[in-house]
Design a protein around this motif. Structure first.
Motif: not given
Length: 88
Positions: A51-58, A60-68, A81-82
């Motif tokens: 969970a800690v490793r994934i948290r640190d990647q989030m 980056e993942f959410f930036a790829k989703l864009g602003p909305n 991610t899981n």
């Protein structure tokens, strides 16, 4: 659990308060909209260090989703991610 069932959802006993970390952000059961069987599996397979490793990647993942991002986008990102739950 009776109230949850009465509202049309399948309740899942996720354990005691001390086990609630299994549902925190970046764990397999968090924000993935799984059915009861998959949630039970996700809760059982949750590992704190992962969970800690994934948290640190989030970010980056959410930036790829864009602003909305849509709800579906967020659920998809959390599922990606899981990967302990095998998607069809």
């Amino acid at each position: 659990m009776k109230l949850v069932n009465q509202t049309g959802f399948d309740p899942v006993d996720a354990g005691t308060l001390s086990e609630s970390w299994r549902q925190q952000p970046c764990t397999p059961a968090y924000c993935c909209d799984y059915d009861a069987e998959a949630i039970r599996k996700a809760l059982a397979l949750t590992v704190p260090e992962v969970a800690v490793r994934i948290r640190d990647q989030m970010p980056e993942f959410f930036a790829k989703l864009g602003p909305n991002p849509t709800h579906a986008d967020i659920v998809s990102a959390n599922r990606a991610t899981n990967s302990v739950i095998n998607e069809p």
